[in-house]
Design a protein around this motif. Sequence first.
Motif, PDB file in Angstrom:
ATOM      1  N   LEU A 297      -1.434  -4.590   1.927  1.00  0.00           N
ATOM      2  CA  LEU A 297      -2.235  -3.611   2.656  1.00  0.00           C
ATOM      3  C   LEU A 297      -3.360  -3.036   1.800  1.00  0.00           C
ATOM      4  CD1 LEU A 297       0.628  -1.850   4.621  1.00  0.00           C
ATOM      5  CD2 LEU A 297      -1.243  -3.182   5.608  1.00  0.00           C
ATOM      6  N   GLY A 309      -5.211   0.224   8.576  1.00  0.00           N
ATOM      7  CA  GLY A 309      -4.329  -0.897   8.275  1.00  0.00           C
ATOM      8  C   GLY A 309      -3.497  -1.292   9.481  1.00  0.00           C
ATOM      9  N   ALA A 347       0.106   2.455   7.923  1.00  0.00           N
ATOM     10  CA  ALA A 347      -0.448   1.348   8.706  1.00  0.00           C
ATOM     11  C   ALA A 347       0.321   1.238  10.009  1.00  0.00           C
ATOM     12  CB  ALA A 347      -0.354   0.033   7.928  1.00  0.00           C
TER      13      ALA A 347
END
Length: 696
Positions: A297, A309, A347
């Motif tokens: 990420l 993300g 994310a």
Amino acid sequence: MGPMIDKIGSCAYSRSRANFRLYLVILFLSCWLLLLYVLSLGTDTRNSKSTKGMDLPTLYEYYTEGGITAGLETLPDTFQLNKKNITIFSGAIHYFRVHPDYWRDRLRKLRAAGFNAVETYIPWNLHEPERDKYDFGHGSSDMSLFLDVVKYIKTAQEEDLLVLVRPSPYICAEWDFGGMPSWLLQYPGLRVRSSETQYVDRVKKYNSRLMPLLESLQFTKGGPIIAFQLENEYGALTEDGSEEDVDYLKFLKEDYEKYGIVELLYTSDNPISHEERGSLPGVLQTANFQINPEDELSLLKKFQPDKPGMVMEYWSGWFDHWFEKQHHTTSVEAFSDVLERILKFPASVNLYMFHGGTNFGFHNGANIQDEFPHYLADVTSYDYDAPLTETGDYTNKYYACKHIVAKYNKVLTKVPSSPVVSKKMAYKPISVTGQLNFNQIIDRIAPEDRTKSDSVVHMEKLPVNNGNGQSYGFVLYRHAEVAVRVNSTLQIKNGAFYDMGIVLLDGERKTEKLTSTSQLLQFGYWETKNAKLSLISASYGTRTLDILVENWGRVNFGVHATFDQRKGLLENTKILLDDEEVTGWEIVSLQFKSKWVNSLDAWGPVSSHMTAPTLFLATLQVDTPYDTFLDMRGWGRGAVFINGFNLGRYFSAGPTHSLYIPAPLLKTGTNHIVVFELFTAQAQLVFTDKPILGPE
């Protein structure tokens, strides 16, 4: 003085009563606030138990309040849907791997876990099985029942889920040929997954049928689809050092937009392995991985600092190949650890898979590798060690991800109660009551599935299925008059078998039963070119030579060279008998389509001695249909059909030894089960209420 004192006393009394009432009000409010505070500490308000009785909005009520003015958008650190922040908690459930009667059940279980989106691929090879013949749930193909993708997406919306769509042309997905139709292999010079003209022309025609179906299902049009993927793991094509075909990705983007696709577009690849290859400027990049979330990420953030993300594939488990020693699993602890680190990063995430389902029919994919054996075919079960099992049962992973999603979900909406799991039944064993020997099987093949050819031809080039070639099953190369000596030698020259060849003389099998990978180096398999087989015969004479070749499944992942996935015997391959080329073949397609299987009749008595590939018949009487499994331990290799429907392959090499029968495939009363066995049969079919996926 007396009256004045009475008045003052009366006023004091009144003030005292008022103060007391105020005190009670304050006390009540304080207790109420304290109760709310305690509940907020001790109760998880994001799960179905805590939301019972609470006046929360549905997901759609929350994100469409006041009207829809925008779809899914990207800010540097978050997604927004209709101008409201959203963390995407998604799970993959492929409609074509789940019986449609169970679609709602699986989707509701996803929503009950607190997830707000479902992801699905769309396989081109199912929706266009023949050139210009499309099937979106109302066609005549054996899988047509599974193909109403519009209904599936609408069902997801009814279950209060958003949808991430990953359309063709290529999906990987451990699906035959990565979801591309095998008739593409008929075109000389066609290069799949590229801007080559022939390929692009076919994609355009397919998109002209698919995209209009999806256009009205977009979020900004009142539907559930919030994003579309371009291609799939396109960066992996460059692993051989080749340049990526950016023009191809640009074409896909422009073609989507031509049909009114306005929602967010994205690509998916592994950031560490492929970096920015496979991406396109202005299109969101997402990540696929199972471990090292921070590294993956962080690199993704480096590539697109102005985007949030998103993990498009967090692999919740893994798939299995034949010959492997165990069923692949990942521990709940390891799974939970990575999932929490993804969300903490922060994310959004899509679990691949949330529910795996089944590779019904002959639709399983395959992989290649550098070490022996170089080709690995996938098993029928796509259980994937996912949070929901192949039959939709809850696992410890399900409860773990439900807890983790609740911890990180900041938007409180209504979620349903968890549906009950289906009942499983181990029906009593049933006896095999009829059989058709190999020659009887071939006699029942229709003229349109028979071809005369001087030399051998691969199955995709055969003039069957309205000129589209053969996609799945077996292809037989037969010569009715070959002169065989007592110790003749059969050789395949300038080629190998794709994927397994079984040799018969006058209906008697000369190929030994396949039980180990060491045999793959012998005659009859893909590993060894120019291999030889000794044909031991009782005497000299003219015989019928049969070579039955099974397509085990086309490779679904790799570089461009990988996608030459022609099956059977390829052109320029010669069959030699005692060093003399055999020419003048009859080529027979054994496709085992449902209509043909259901037409079989005049079954003979069961023989105690099986000499060749054979069809067996058994009948199951059912009072109430329940989910069940066939326990195929004791059988060799083959496929099973229930009321004509192809359940998939079984193989004694394992690791999987069961075949899942969803209850909707059974009917009250008599059910016909047909088994095509290549090597060794049993006198009974045994049922179990639990899968046999292999050692863990």
